[in-house]
Design a protein around this motif. Structure first.
Motif, PDB file in Angstrom:
ATOM      1  N   ASP A 195       0.819  -1.217   0.000  1.00  0.00           N
ATOM      2  CA  ASP A 195       0.000   0.000   0.000  1.00  0.00           C
ATOM      3  C   ASP A 195       0.850   1.264   0.000  1.00  0.00           C
ATOM      4  O   ASP A 195       0.344   2.368   0.152  1.00  0.00           O
ATOM      5  N   GLN A 196       2.183   1.094  -0.167  1.00  0.00           N
ATOM      6  CA  GLN A 196       3.091   2.238  -0.200  1.00  0.00           C
ATOM      7  C   GLN A 196       4.110   2.079  -1.323  1.00  0.00           C
ATOM      8  O   GLN A 196       4.412   0.966  -1.748  1.00  0.00           O
ATOM      9  N   LEU A 197       4.637   3.217  -1.754  1.00  0.00           N
ATOM     10  CA  LEU A 197       5.677   3.255  -2.771  1.00  0.00           C
ATOM     11  C   LEU A 197       6.823   4.099  -2.244  1.00  0.00           C
ATOM     12  O   LEU A 197       6.605   5.214  -1.763  1.00  0.00           O
ATOM     13  N   HIS A 198       8.035   3.574  -2.306  1.00  0.00           N
ATOM     14  CA  HIS A 198       9.232   4.320  -1.920  1.00  0.00           C
ATOM     15  C   HIS A 198       9.802   4.907  -3.202  1.00  0.00           C
ATOM     16  O   HIS A 198      10.052   4.179  -4.169  1.00  0.00           O
ATOM     17  N   LEU A 199      10.010   6.215  -3.228  1.00  0.00           N
ATOM     18  CA  LEU A 199      10.360   6.899  -4.471  1.00  0.00           C
ATOM     19  C   LEU A 199      11.473   7.907  -4.234  1.00  0.00           C
ATOM     20  O   LEU A 199      11.502   8.584  -3.207  1.00  0.00           O
ATOM     21  N   SER A 200      12.376   8.011  -5.207  1.00  0.00           N
ATOM     22  CA  SER A 200      13.409   9.048  -5.174  1.00  0.00           C
ATOM     23  C   SER A 200      13.835   9.365  -6.598  1.00  0.00           C
ATOM     24  O   SER A 200      13.566   8.605  -7.527  1.00  0.00           O
ATOM     25  N   VAL A 201      14.487  10.492  -6.740  1.00  0.00           N
ATOM     26  CA  VAL A 201      15.098  10.857  -8.003  1.00  0.00           C
ATOM     27  C   VAL A 201      16.305   9.947  -8.172  1.00  0.00           C
ATOM     28  O   VAL A 201      17.045   9.702  -7.210  1.00  0.00           O
ATOM     29  N   ALA A 202      16.516   9.417  -9.370  1.00  0.00           N
ATOM     30  CA  ALA A 202      17.649   8.529  -9.620  1.00  0.00           C
ATOM     31  C   ALA A 202      18.947   9.208  -9.182  1.00  0.00           C
ATOM     32  O   ALA A 202      19.190  10.364  -9.502  1.00  0.00           O
ATOM     33  N   GLY A 203      19.737   8.496  -8.405  1.00  0.00           N
ATOM     34  CA  GLY A 203      20.982   9.040  -7.886  1.00  0.00           C
ATOM     35  C   GLY A 203      20.852   9.644  -6.502  1.00  0.00           C
ATOM     36  O   GLY A 203      21.849   9.996  -5.876  1.00  0.00           O
ATOM     37  N   ASP A 204      19.621   9.767  -6.006  1.00  0.00           N
ATOM     38  CA  ASP A 204      19.384  10.364  -4.683  1.00  0.00           C
ATOM     39  C   ASP A 204      18.596   9.373  -3.812  1.00  0.00           C
ATOM     40  O   ASP A 204      17.706   9.757  -3.062  1.00  0.00           O
ATOM     41  N   LEU A 225      19.232   7.740  -1.143  1.00  0.00           N
ATOM     42  CA  LEU A 225      19.303   7.857   0.309  1.00  0.00           C
ATOM     43  C   LEU A 225      18.249   8.806   0.870  1.00  0.00           C
ATOM     44  O   LEU A 225      17.969   8.793   2.072  1.00  0.00           O
ATOM     45  N   ASN A 226      17.648   9.621   0.017  1.00  0.00           N
ATOM     46  CA  ASN A 226      16.653  10.599   0.463  1.00  0.00           C
ATOM     47  C   ASN A 226      15.269  10.286  -0.093  1.00  0.00           C
ATOM     48  O   ASN A 226      14.522  11.188  -0.445  1.00  0.00           O
ATOM     49  N   SER A 227      14.918   9.016  -0.158  1.00  0.00           N
ATOM     50  CA  SER A 227      13.626   8.643  -0.737  1.00  0.00           C
ATOM     51  C   SER A 227      12.462   9.096   0.137  1.00  0.00           C
ATOM     52  O   SER A 227      12.615   9.347   1.328  1.00  0.00           O
ATOM     53  N   VAL A 228      11.311   9.213  -0.494  1.00  0.00           N
ATOM     54  CA  VAL A 228      10.073   9.531   0.206  1.00  0.00           C
ATOM     55  C   VAL A 228       9.165   8.308   0.095  1.00  0.00           C
ATOM     56  O   VAL A 228       9.304   7.498  -0.819  1.00  0.00           O
ATOM     57  N   THR A 229       8.260   8.173   1.038  1.00  0.00           N
ATOM     58  CA  THR A 229       7.297   7.084   1.007  1.00  0.00           C
ATOM     59  C   THR A 229       5.928   7.679   0.720  1.00  0.00           C
ATOM     60  O   THR A 229       5.474   8.578   1.436  1.00  0.00           O
ATOM     61  N   LEU A 230       5.304   7.197  -0.345  1.00  0.00           N
ATOM     62  CA  LEU A 230       3.993   7.690  -0.757  1.00  0.00           C
ATOM     63  C   LEU A 230       2.949   6.610  -0.520  1.00  0.00           C
ATOM     64  O   LEU A 230       3.154   5.443  -0.865  1.00  0.00           O
ATOM     65  N   ARG A 231       1.837   7.003   0.083  1.00  0.00           N
ATOM     66  CA  ARG A 231       0.727   6.064   0.270  1.00  0.00           C
ATOM     67  C   ARG A 231      -0.013   5.936  -1.057  1.00  0.00           C
ATOM     68  O   ARG A 231      -0.320   6.939  -1.699  1.00  0.00           O
ATOM     69  N   LEU A 232      -0.253   4.696  -1.466  1.00  0.00           N
ATOM     70  CA  LEU A 232      -0.967   4.444  -2.722  1.00  0.00           C
ATOM     71  C   LEU A 232      -2.466   4.637  -2.522  1.00  0.00           C
ATOM     72  O   LEU A 232      -2.980   4.399  -1.421  1.00  0.00           O
ATOM     73  N   PRO A 233      -3.186   5.029  -3.570  1.00  0.00           N
ATOM     74  CA  PRO A 233      -4.641   5.212  -3.458  1.00  0.00           C
ATOM     75  C   PRO A 233      -5.377   3.922  -3.077  1.00  0.00           C
ATOM     76  O   PRO A 233      -6.431   3.970  -2.463  1.00  0.00           O
ATOM     77  N   GLU A 234      -4.808   2.765  -3.441  1.00  0.00           N
ATOM     78  CA  GLU A 234      -5.354   1.467  -3.051  1.00  0.00           C
ATOM     79  C   GLU A 234      -4.206   0.470  -3.026  1.00  0.00           C
ATOM     80  O   GLU A 234      -3.120   0.740  -3.511  1.00  0.00           O
ATOM     81  N   THR A 235      -4.447  -0.693  -2.467  1.00  0.00           N
ATOM     82  CA  THR A 235      -3.425  -1.726  -2.396  1.00  0.00           C
ATOM     83  C   THR A 235      -3.079  -2.205  -3.798  1.00  0.00           C
ATOM     84  O   THR A 235      -3.963  -2.423  -4.622  1.00  0.00           O
TER      85      THR A 235
END
Length: 173
Positions: free
Chosen positions: A129-138, A140-150
């Protein structure tokens, strides 16, 4: 017997045309390079992200990235670093074979990437139910986004960052 070379005035005219052609190309190159060099590369912390569910191409998540207030940066035209969990099996692979144009972000300008959590046709996969996302090359500073659904995840793919949402549809083969 006359030489194969044209008259002196014809050679001068040809040289002038060649100089204009070379100068025009150099100007275009310099302009493209200078536009990119005037902005810094985006880091994950420079951006705000949103996630929306889309139904095209069997369903995917449209990720929108916008620069935070007061930030101007360019986002490289490669796919984002993203995963649904900590396992390497949940990390996204590229859906495109080449690099796209960079997108300069500032104010309301946005960049878009599409993530298809399941590029396989079978019924398998793991739910997240979550996605870990970052700009390529960064990473170590990823953000976690809650998905609209599983999401059921199995061999996820992602498009590059694009200036148009319509270009960020991850078609799986």
């Amino acid at each position: 017997m006359r030489s194969l070379f044209a008259t002196r005035s014809a050679r001068l005219a040809l040289a002038a045309v060649a100089a204009l052609a070379i100068g025009g190309t150099a100007t275009v190159t310099a302009t493209a390079d200078s536009a990119r060099s005037t902005t810094k590369a985006c880091a994950t912390g420079d951006l705000k992200f949103t996630v929306k569910t889309k139904t095209q191409a069997g369903g995917y998540y449209l990720i929108t990235a916008k620069a935070k207030s007061g930030v101007t940066c360019h986002l490289k035209g490669v796919f984002p670093s993203a995963s649904f969990g900590s396992s390497p099996d949940t990390a996204v692979s590229p859906a495109e074979q080449s690099v796209s144009d960079d997108v300069v972000l500032s104010g309301s300008t946005a960049a878009y990437a599409g993530i298809n959590p399941k590029s396989t046709a079978d019924n398998g996969g793991i739910e997240f139910d979550q996605l870990h996302l970052s700009v390529a090359g960064d990473e170590l500073n990823s953000v976690t986004l809650r998905l609209p659904e599983t999401a059921t995840v199995d061999q996820p793919i992602a498009t590059n960052w694009h200036a148009k949402a319509a270009d960020a549809v991850p078609f799986s083969s």
